[in-house]
Write an enzyme that holds these catalytic residues in place. Sequence first.
Site, PDB file in Angstrom:
ATOM      1  N   GLU A   1       2.024  14.588 -25.605  1.00 52.81           N
ATOM      2  CA  GLU A   1       2.166  14.210 -24.186  1.00 52.81           C
ATOM      3  C   GLU A   1       1.287  13.008 -23.830  1.00 52.81           C
ATOM      4  OE1 GLU A   1       2.852  17.263 -21.318  1.00 52.81           O
ATOM      5  OE2 GLU A   1       3.758  18.580 -22.808  1.00 52.81           O
ATOM      6  N   GLY A   2       1.172  12.102 -24.784  1.00 56.19           N
ATOM      7  CA  GLY A   2       0.372  10.892 -24.604  1.00 56.19           C
ATOM      8  C   GLY A   2      -0.955  11.039 -25.305  1.00 56.19           C
TER       9      GLY A   2
ATOM     10  N   LEU B   1      11.550  12.820 -25.868  1.00 54.04           N
ATOM     11  CA  LEU B   1      11.259  11.401 -25.644  1.00 54.04           C
ATOM     12  C   LEU B   1      10.902  10.717 -26.964  1.00 54.04           C
ATOM     13  CD1 LEU B   1      10.672   9.060 -23.584  1.00 54.04           C
ATOM     14  CD2 LEU B   1       8.333   9.907 -23.459  1.00 54.04           C
TER      15      LEU B   1
HETATM   16  N1  COS Z   1       5.425   7.015 -12.598  1.00 57.08           N
HETATM   17  C1  COS Z   1       6.423   6.218 -12.204  1.00 57.08           C
HETATM   18  N2  COS Z   1       6.713   5.053 -12.821  1.00 57.08           N
HETATM   19  C2  COS Z   1       5.963   4.725 -13.878  1.00 57.08           C
HETATM   20  C3  COS Z   1       4.900   5.515 -14.332  1.00 57.08           C
HETATM   21  C4  COS Z   1       4.635   6.705 -13.637  1.00 57.08           C
HETATM   22  N3  COS Z   1       3.648   7.541 -13.984  1.00 57.08           N
HETATM   23  N4  COS Z   1       4.336   4.907 -15.390  1.00 57.08           N
HETATM   24  C5  COS Z   1       5.029   3.764 -15.599  1.00 57.08           C
HETATM   25  N5  COS Z   1       6.011   3.664 -14.677  1.00 57.08           N
HETATM   26  C6  COS Z   1       6.962   2.573 -14.504  1.00 57.08           C
HETATM   27  C7  COS Z   1       6.177   1.277 -14.324  1.00 57.08           C
HETATM   28  O1  COS Z   1       5.816   1.084 -12.970  1.00 57.08           O
HETATM   29  C8  COS Z   1       7.164   0.256 -14.813  1.00 57.08           C
HETATM   30  O2  COS Z   1       8.054  -0.061 -13.780  1.00 57.08           O
HETATM   31  P1  COS Z   1       8.139  -1.594 -13.225  1.00 57.08           P
HETATM   32  O3  COS Z   1       8.682  -2.372 -14.395  1.00 57.08           O
HETATM   33  O4  COS Z   1       9.060  -1.502 -12.063  1.00 57.08           O
HETATM   34  O5  COS Z   1       6.740  -1.983 -12.879  1.00 57.08           O
HETATM   35  C9  COS Z   1       7.932   0.976 -15.899  1.00 57.08           C
HETATM   36  O6  COS Z   1       7.732   2.368 -15.665  1.00 57.08           O
HETATM   37  C10 COS Z   1       7.443   0.627 -17.277  1.00 57.08           C
HETATM   38  O7  COS Z   1       6.083   0.930 -17.305  1.00 57.08           O
HETATM   39  P2  COS Z   1       5.021   0.063 -18.098  1.00 57.08           P
HETATM   40  O8  COS Z   1       5.318  -1.396 -17.941  1.00 57.08           O
HETATM   41  O9  COS Z   1       3.671   0.541 -17.704  1.00 57.08           O
HETATM   42  O10 COS Z   1       5.400   0.493 -19.593  1.00 57.08           O
HETATM   43  P3  COS Z   1       4.645   0.262 -20.941  1.00 57.08           P
HETATM   44  O11 COS Z   1       5.648  -0.022 -21.969  1.00 57.08           O
HETATM   45  O12 COS Z   1       3.506  -0.689 -20.752  1.00 57.08           O
HETATM   46  O13 COS Z   1       4.076   1.736 -21.298  1.00 57.08           O
HETATM   47  C11 COS Z   1       2.692   3.693 -21.199  1.00 57.08           C
HETATM   48  C12 COS Z   1       3.213   2.434 -20.494  1.00 57.08           C
HETATM   49  C13 COS Z   1       1.969   3.372 -22.505  1.00 57.08           C
HETATM   50  C14 COS Z   1       1.712   4.317 -20.213  1.00 57.08           C
HETATM   51  C15 COS Z   1       3.893   4.661 -21.447  1.00 57.08           C
HETATM   52  O14 COS Z   1       4.800   4.111 -22.368  1.00 57.08           O
HETATM   53  C16 COS Z   1       3.437   6.005 -21.952  1.00 57.08           C
HETATM   54  O15 COS Z   1       3.002   6.857 -21.166  1.00 57.08           O
HETATM   55  N6  COS Z   1       3.556   6.241 -23.271  1.00 57.08           N
HETATM   56  C17 COS Z   1       3.271   7.524 -23.871  1.00 57.08           C
HETATM   57  C18 COS Z   1       4.464   8.394 -23.821  1.00 57.08           C
HETATM   58  C19 COS Z   1       4.127   9.770 -24.250  1.00 57.08           C
HETATM   59  O16 COS Z   1       3.410  10.485 -23.576  1.00 57.08           O
HETATM   60  N7  COS Z   1       4.700  10.165 -25.388  1.00 57.08           N
HETATM   61  C20 COS Z   1       4.557  11.481 -25.856  1.00 57.08           C
HETATM   62  C21 COS Z   1       5.927  12.061 -25.896  1.00 57.08           C
HETATM   63  S1  COS Z   1       6.117  13.561 -25.090  1.00 57.08           S
HETATM   64  S2  COS Z   1       5.241  14.818 -26.336  1.00 57.08           S
END
Ligand code: COS
Length: 379
Positions: free
Chosen positions: A363-364, A125
């Site tokens: 993982e976040g 990712l």
């Molecule tokens: N399950 C299902 N859907 C999800 C979800 C989840 N756990 N989290 C978010 N979504 C959906 C949201 O509902 C949204 O859909 P809608 O537009 O229909 O409402 C869509 O995904 C986008 O989500 P959101 O608007 O919350 O996105 P953001 O850009 O605000 O980002 C965070 C949210 C910061 C929480 C996300 O980008 C994230 O987790 N980032 C970290 C990623 C990570 O862990 N990186 C490490 C890489 S792996 S080592």
Amino acid sequence: MKFQLTEDQLMIKQAAREFAQNELKPGVIERDSHMKYPAEQVQRMGELGLLGMMVNPEYGGGGMDTVSYVLAMEELSKIDNSCSVIMSVNNSLVCWGLEKYGTEEQKRKYLPNLTAGDKIGAFCLSEPEAGSDATSQRTTAEDKGDYYLLNGTKNWITNGGSASVYLVMAQTDVAKGSKGINCLIVEKGMDGFIVGAKEDKLGIRSSDTNTLIFNDVKVPKENRIGDNGFGFTFAMQTLSGGRIGIAAQALGIAAGAYELALDYAKTRKAFGKEISQHQAIQFKLADMATEIEAARLLVYHAAWLKDQNQNYDLASSMAKVFASEVAMRTTVEAVQIHGGYGYVKEYHVERLMRDAKITQIYEGTSEVQRIVISRSILK
Ligand code: COS
């Protein structure tokens, strides 16, 4: 409310502990120093069923619950976090994602090898400019009819060099934002797929973390997971479970450092008595034990919710942020209790301190977990 582990869960915990103590501990310092990939150990993990613990036996897995998985993760993480991160990514990000959302054909094709450890999986990712802001994927998967044309770069990919099966998130329709992302299964050896530089890291040094480059890689349509545009939801759902695994890793790091500090404090003498008899050390040990117990309850609870088919997004973020911060605090104190010995490799605690840091990042990050938690409690 039951706080007791079952006989089976206790047996798994004990078996994982014995494996870690007997087969991971020897050589762990050397592997860490030389960034030597633990190939033999990973093979053993496959034989012991540690690489596909929760997968249905129909696809070669152990059919175990998430609680058993976190118990095993905790025990391995007391000793070797390179092995436990390989285990975590393979179990929670790759096997779980494939089993939950893959087609029958994808499951039959990939899961038996992944659970046996004949092949290792990676979850792709993060990008140079999209880590926490995961919707901003620059890697593209252009729809070409019966295949996707994949172009871009992924960064900091655990198992990047050793994996054979890669779950790659890429943008197909940028106008649709998070709804335009797909997850594609990419296999090592596909034309145009290059495994780039291996990172020289602070901790988890014997696991391999690489940059991956995709130059016009043709990925067949049947390798897409879920419907068109499902990739971001796939990544979020998969990471939600992955965070329970990393929380368990953090818990294991803390518990491992605490066990070492406790043993050391009972034998090391200063001012005429064991240092465990000095209140300065006793209070450190008391705080460590209390925080570890609190982290353990959060981690087990998140795993239990997943096993009950209840929503665990909030619980997994709470477990990860808390356990990773406990891991950091505990390992720093464990080094302190060991004094000068703590600062050298042969006492193991400095490695655990270096390993702890990544649990607050991958993982976040802790900041991302706080975003997830605050959104959940405020909505
Ligand atoms: N399950 C299902 N859907 C999800 C979800 C989840 N756990 N989290 C978010 N979504 C959906 C949201 O509902 C949204 O859909 P809608 O537009 O229909 O409402 C869509 O995904 C986008 O989500 P959101 O608007 O919350 O996105 P953001 O850009 O605000 O980002 C965070 C949210 C910061 C929480 C996300 O980008 C994230 O987790 N980032 C970290 C990623 C990570 O862990 N990186 C490490 C890489 S792996 S080592």
